[in-house]
Design an enzyme around this catalytic site. Structure first.
Site, PDB file in Angstrom:
ATOM      1  N   HIS A 193     -11.485  15.813  28.706  1.00 14.29           N
ATOM      2  CA  HIS A 193     -10.417  16.635  28.117  1.00 14.29           C
ATOM      3  C   HIS A 193      -9.073  16.216  28.704  1.00 14.29           C
ATOM      4  O   HIS A 193      -8.398  16.991  29.379  1.00 14.29           O
ATOM      5  CB  HIS A 193     -10.703  18.112  28.352  1.00 14.29           C
ATOM      6  CG  HIS A 193     -11.901  18.602  27.586  1.00 14.29           C
ATOM      7  ND1 HIS A 193     -11.798  19.148  26.331  1.00 14.29           N
ATOM      8  CD2 HIS A 193     -13.223  18.591  27.880  1.00 14.29           C
ATOM      9  CE1 HIS A 193     -13.009  19.478  25.890  1.00 14.29           C
ATOM     10  NE2 HIS A 193     -13.887  19.141  26.812  1.00 14.29           N
ATOM     11  N   ASP A 220     -24.678  17.474  24.475  1.00 13.60           N
ATOM     12  CA  ASP A 220     -23.595  18.458  24.577  1.00 13.60           C
ATOM     13  C   ASP A 220     -23.964  19.691  23.749  1.00 13.60           C
ATOM     14  O   ASP A 220     -23.104  20.345  23.151  1.00 13.60           O
ATOM     15  CB  ASP A 220     -22.267  17.864  24.099  1.00 13.60           C
ATOM     16  CG  ASP A 220     -21.054  18.693  24.517  1.00 13.60           C
ATOM     17  OD1 ASP A 220     -21.224  19.655  25.286  1.00 13.60           O
ATOM     18  OD2 ASP A 220     -19.940  18.399  24.045  1.00 13.60           O
ATOM     19  N   GLU A 260     -17.938  21.846  33.765  1.00 11.71           N
ATOM     20  CA  GLU A 260     -16.999  21.273  32.793  1.00 11.71           C
ATOM     21  C   GLU A 260     -15.774  22.183  32.717  1.00 11.71           C
ATOM     22  O   GLU A 260     -15.823  23.251  32.125  1.00 11.71           O
ATOM     23  CB  GLU A 260     -17.649  21.120  31.422  1.00 11.71           C
ATOM     24  CG  GLU A 260     -16.765  20.353  30.449  1.00 11.71           C
ATOM     25  CD  GLU A 260     -17.382  20.173  29.072  1.00 11.71           C
ATOM     26  OE1 GLU A 260     -16.787  19.449  28.265  1.00 11.71           O
ATOM     27  OE2 GLU A 260     -18.440  20.788  28.795  1.00 11.71           O
TER      28      GLU A 260
END
Length: 394
Positions: free
Chosen positions: A196, A279, A131
Site C-alpha cells: 500500500h 489474500d 497488514e
C-alpha cells in the site's frame, strides 16, 4: 512406527515428476520419496488413483474464508478458516490482519495465541502477518482510512515485545520512520514487506537495504511509473523487477491481475521469486452477495460478484475470494506456465520466503508430511497435514 504410503500417483518433486513411485510417511514426516512402489509391511496404504501427489500449498496472506475473518477475534473463526482452506489444498498459512486500532490488533493477536495450540484438522498457522496500519493514504485500497497513519515506535514496539507470533509486517516504506521500523523487524526475525505504497525507486532501495525484501500483493495498491512535474520516477513495480533478489506475491485469482501481467511477472521474476497468495477474505468458499471485509463488528461492507469482492461503489476490489487450488489453476490455464512451476509458487517459494524451506515446501525426506492430491483440473482430492488426512473426497 505407524507408516502411511502414498502410491499410484504422479509425484511432484524438485527434481521432476515421478510416475509409479511412492511417498512414505511416519510420525508426521516424510521418510522417503521412492521411484518405485516399494512394499512397506504394516503400512496404511493410500492409492492416489493416478492423481498428482504434490507438496501442500502455503498461503502467506489470508484474511478469512467460509464466512469467518481472523479479525472476528474468536477461536472458532481461526479454526474454521484453517479447516475451510485445507479443503482446497492449503496445509499452512499466515493469518493476516487489516488496518485497525491497536486494541483490535492486540485482541486478534491474543486470539491467535489461544487458537494456535487447538488447531487440529486445519491448515497449520505459521505465525501472524500484520497488514497495516502504516500505509500511504493514496494507496489504501479497501483499508479503513480511519486507522491509517505513519509508523509509531510507541505502538509497534509494544506489540513486538508482547507478541512473538508475528512473522511478517506489511508497511509503506516511504513513510517517515518506516525504514527504522524495518530494521527493528529484521532484528527480531520478522519479514518487512512493501505494501500500500507510493514509494519511488530511490525509497525502495533504502528500504530493501534495511530488509524490505518482499512486495505484498504485487501491482495491487502499489506505485508504478509516476510523474512529478516534468520528471518521471520508477515506482515499486519497476523496483521489484530491477532488484533481482526481491520476492513478490501475486493474487492469481484471474481477476486482480490480467493474463498479460501474470505472464510478465512469471517471465521477469520467475517461479523462484514469485509466491501465489489468495489474500482471501471471509467470502472465500461462500456464495456471491453482500459480505463484510474485516471484523463483523466494525468491518467494511462489500459486495461479492464476478469472483471477487468489491467496494459497494464498485470502484475498487475489496479482497479476493480465491482458494489456493484456483491460483494454481489460473497460472496454468491463463498464464500458460508449467504445472511444476505453478505448484512451486504455491509451496516451495513461499516456504523459502518465510525461511522454513528446511521443513516445508517440497516432497523430500525429512520434511513435514504436508501433501495434497489433485487431478488434472487441480480439483483437490486429499489433503494431508503432518501425516494426518484432514480432508478427502468421498
Amino acid at each position: 512406527m505407524k507408516y502411511l504410503k502414498l502410491y499410484n500417483g504422479k509425484i511432484i518433486t524438485p527434481g521432476g515428476i515421478i510416475n509409479g513411485g511412492s511417498v512414505v510417511i511416519a510420525d508426521g514426516v516424510i521418510v522417503d520419496v521412492l521411484k518405485d512402489d516399494v512394499d512397506i509391511p504394516g503400512a496404511q496404504l493410500l492409492d492416489a488413483g493416478g492423481a498428482y501427489i504434490a507438496p501442500g500449498f502455503i498461503d502467506m496472506h489470508v484474511h478469512g474464508g467460509g464466512g469467518h475473518d481472523f479479525m472476528d477475534n474468536t477461536v472458532e473463526a481461526f479454526l474454521q478458516i484453517g479447516a475451510i482452506h485445507a479443503r482446497y489444498g492449503t496445509t499452512a498459512l499466515l493469518p493476516t490482519t487489516l488496518s485497525c486500532g491497536m486494541d483490535d490488533l492486540m485482541k486478534t493477536l491474543d486470539t491467535y495465541e489461544k487458537a494456535h495450540p487447538l488447531n487440529r484438522g486445519g491448515a497449520t498457522f505459521l505465525g501472524m502477518h500484520i497488514e497495516g496500519p502504516y500505509f500511504a493514504m493514496s494507496q489504501r485500497g479497501a483499508q479503513d482510512p480511519r486507522y491509517i497513519h505513519h509508523p509509531d515506535p510507541n505502538e509497534y514496539e509494544r506489540i513486538l515485545e508482547k507478541y512473538p507470533s508475528i512473522v511478517r509486517w506489511s508497511v509503506a516504506p516511504e513513510l517517515q520512520g518506516a525504514v527504522e521500523m524495518g530494521i527493528k523487524l529484521v532484528q527480531r526475525g520478522i519479514l518487512p514487506s512493501i505494501a500500500h505504497t507510493d514509494a519511488i525507486y530511490e525509497e525502495v532501495l533504502k528500504a530493501y537495504d534495511a530488509g524490505f525484501t518482499h512486495a505484498t500483493h504485487f501491482y495491487s495498491a502499489m506505485s508504478g511509473v509516476t510523474r512529478r512535474d516534468a520528471f518521471r520516477y520508477a515506482g515499486v513495480v519497476e523496483s521489484a523487477y530491477l532488484l533481482d533478489d526481491m520476492t513478490v506475491e501475486i493474487i492469481a485469482d484471474g481477476v486482480h491481475l490480467p493474463e498479460a501481467l501474470l505472464k510478465l511477472v512469471y517471465k521477469i521474476k520467475g517461479a523462484e521469486h514469485t509466491a501465489l497468495v489468495t489474500d482471501a477474505m471471509r467470502a472465500a468458499a461462500m456464495p456471491e452477495g453482500p459480505s463484510i471485509l474485516g471484523s463483523l463488528h466494525n468491518g467494511l461492507e462489500v459486495i461479492v460478484e464476478d469472483d471477487v469482492a468489491k467496494l459497494p461503489d464498485r470502484k475498487a476490489f475489496a479482497g479476493s475470494v480465491a482458494t489456493a487450488d484456483r491460483l494454481v489453476r489460473v497460472m496454468i490455464n491463463k498464464a500458460g506456465i508449467p504445472l511444476q512451476d505453478a505448484v512451486r509458487m504455491m509451496s516451495l517459494t513461499p516456504a523459502s520466503i518465510l525461511k522454513i524451506q528446511d521443513k516445508k515446501g517440497s516432497l523430500e525426506k525429512g520434511k513435514d508430511a504436508d501433501i495434497v492430491l489433485f487431478n488434472e483440473n487441480i480439483d483437490i482430492q486429499t489433503t494431508i497435514i503432518k501425516g494426518e488426512i484432514v480432508y478427502q473426497v468421498k
